[in-house]
Design a protein around this motif. Structure first.
Motif, PDB file in Angstrom:
ATOM      1  N   SER A   1      19.345   9.843 -20.057  1.00 13.84           N
ATOM      2  CA  SER A   1      19.763  10.611 -18.894  1.00 13.84           C
ATOM      3  C   SER A   1      18.968  11.907 -18.852  1.00 13.84           C
ATOM      4  O   SER A   1      18.749  12.541 -19.893  1.00 13.84           O
ATOM      5  CB  SER A   1      21.265  10.924 -18.947  1.00 13.84           C
ATOM      6  OG  SER A   1      22.024   9.742 -18.783  1.00 13.84           O
TER       7      SER A   1
ATOM      8  N   LYS B   1      20.494   8.821 -14.575  1.00 12.95           N
ATOM      9  CA  LYS B   1      20.401   7.814 -15.623  1.00 12.95           C
ATOM     10  C   LYS B   1      19.179   6.946 -15.347  1.00 12.95           C
ATOM     11  O   LYS B   1      19.063   6.343 -14.271  1.00 12.95           O
ATOM     12  CB  LYS B   1      21.658   6.942 -15.660  1.00 12.95           C
ATOM     13  CG  LYS B   1      21.622   5.875 -16.739  1.00 12.95           C
ATOM     14  CD  LYS B   1      22.851   5.003 -16.692  1.00 12.95           C
ATOM     15  CE  LYS B   1      22.790   3.928 -17.777  1.00 12.95           C
ATOM     16  NZ  LYS B   1      21.634   3.009 -17.604  1.00 12.95           N
TER      17      LYS B   1
ATOM     18  N   ASP C   1      17.075   3.718 -16.065  1.00 10.47           N
ATOM     19  CA  ASP C   1      17.215   2.371 -16.618  1.00 10.47           C
ATOM     20  C   ASP C   1      15.971   1.985 -17.424  1.00 10.47           C
ATOM     21  O   ASP C   1      14.919   2.619 -17.335  1.00 10.47           O
ATOM     22  CB  ASP C   1      17.407   1.351 -15.486  1.00 10.47           C
ATOM     23  CG  ASP C   1      18.754   1.497 -14.803  1.00 10.47           C
ATOM     24  OD1 ASP C   1      19.623   2.228 -15.329  1.00 10.47           O
ATOM     25  OD2 ASP C   1      18.927   0.900 -13.719  1.00 10.47           O
TER      26      ASP C   1
ATOM     27  N   SER D   1      16.300   4.637 -11.306  1.00  9.20           N
ATOM     28  CA  SER D   1      17.099   5.780 -11.744  1.00  9.20           C
ATOM     29  C   SER D   1      18.255   5.960 -10.773  1.00  9.20           C
ATOM     30  O   SER D   1      18.076   5.850  -9.560  1.00  9.20           O
ATOM     31  CB  SER D   1      16.261   7.056 -11.787  1.00  9.20           C
ATOM     32  OG  SER D   1      15.178   6.922 -12.694  1.00  9.20           O
TER      33      SER D   1
ATOM     34  N   ARG E   1      24.009  10.491 -10.981  1.00 16.97           N
ATOM     35  CA  ARG E   1      25.416  10.509 -11.387  1.00 16.97           C
ATOM     36  C   ARG E   1      26.275  11.177 -10.317  1.00 16.97           C
ATOM     37  O   ARG E   1      25.886  12.170  -9.705  1.00 16.97           O
ATOM     38  CB  ARG E   1      25.567  11.259 -12.708  1.00 16.97           C
ATOM     39  CG  ARG E   1      26.984  11.250 -13.287  1.00 16.97           C
ATOM     40  CD  ARG E   1      27.022  11.958 -14.622  1.00 16.97           C
ATOM     41  NE  ARG E   1      26.213  11.238 -15.612  1.00 16.97           N
ATOM     42  CZ  ARG E   1      25.908  11.739 -16.818  1.00 16.97           C
ATOM     43  NH1 ARG E   1      26.345  12.942 -17.158  1.00 16.97           N
ATOM     44  NH2 ARG E   1      25.178  11.023 -17.667  1.00 16.97           N
TER      45      ARG E   1
END
Length: 236
Positions: A159, A172, A174, A187, A190
């Motif tokens: 993150s 976050k 991936d 990405s 959040r």
């Protein structure tokens, strides 16, 4: 034109002086799924700086990939940007931003064309960035992609916090898909209702192309944009 300070991945920035505007992350709506791209064309000639403009997709072509109608070019640049001070892990800068000065430093690149496209409204449903970077040789373009592959793999599963002006966001990242000719990585922001971006990167001949595609239901659109850019580069 001055260097731009943009936010392709954290799409909530209000930017100034020829900068590229980000996108609002709270918008609803569904983008059409981008079709999976085939192999990158091997028939790209050696390009010059004057060829870079034709590598970029038109607004109409971007609308087609994104399943939209109102996307248009909202900013452009012929320089790299520097967002290195705004990320929590500068080693992952290349996984969270495109056309970054620090990321391309030492790669021997010589010219860049960078465009942001989106709906020209505060609640835009899509955000796209397309980047074409010229290198002196095929080998140096490929070397940059190889270096990026290692960075994306290192940063996958982490993150990243981003601070730009008064805006803070957490993304976050991936794990990347590095199995084909086009590298991709997703990405997700959040607490943003599903807002996410796919980042795509590849090279052909002496050009590297990057694409970002962001929406509330992102799929494979950035890969499709990158593949179409390479197809345009192959046309004489």
């Amino acid at each position: 034109m001055s260097s731009v300070n943009r936010a392709p991945v954290f799409c909530v920035a209000v930017l100034v002086t020829a900068s590229l505007s980000g996108c609002v992350s709270t918008v609803s709506g569904t983008a059409l799924r981008g079709q999976s791209a085939g192999p990158v064309s091997p028939d790209v000639p050696t390009l010059t700086e004057t060829d870079l403009e034709r590598v970029l997709l038109t607004a109409g072509e971007v609308n087609g990939v994104m399943g939209a109608t109102g996307i248009r070019v909202t900013a452009s640049s012929q320089n790299m940007s520097d967002n290195s001070d705004g990320v929590s892990d500068v080693d992952c800068l290349g996984a969270i931003y495109g056309a970054e000065q620090l990321v391309y430093q030492g790669s021997d690149w010589s010219a860049v064309r960078d465009q942001v496209l989106q709906e020209p409204t505060a609640d835009n449903a899509h955000w796209v960035e397309q980047i074409a970077v010229l290198f002196p040789t095929t080998e140096k373009a490929q070397a940059f992609v190889d270096k990026s592959r290692a960075t994306w793999q290192k940063c996958g599963g982490t993150s990243i916090d981003i601070d730009n002006s008064d805006v803070h966001s957490t993304w976050k990242i991936d794990q990347p898909d590095v199995s084909g000719d086009i590298l991709t990585q997703v990405s997700v922001q959040r607490n943003a209702g599903g807002w996410g971006c796919q980042h795509a990167l590849t090279s052909a001949s002496n050009v590297v192309v990057e694409a970002w595609a962001c929406s509330n239901s992102i799929a494979d659109e950035a890969r499709a944009i990158a593949a179409d850019m390479i197809k345009k580069a192959a046309k004489n």
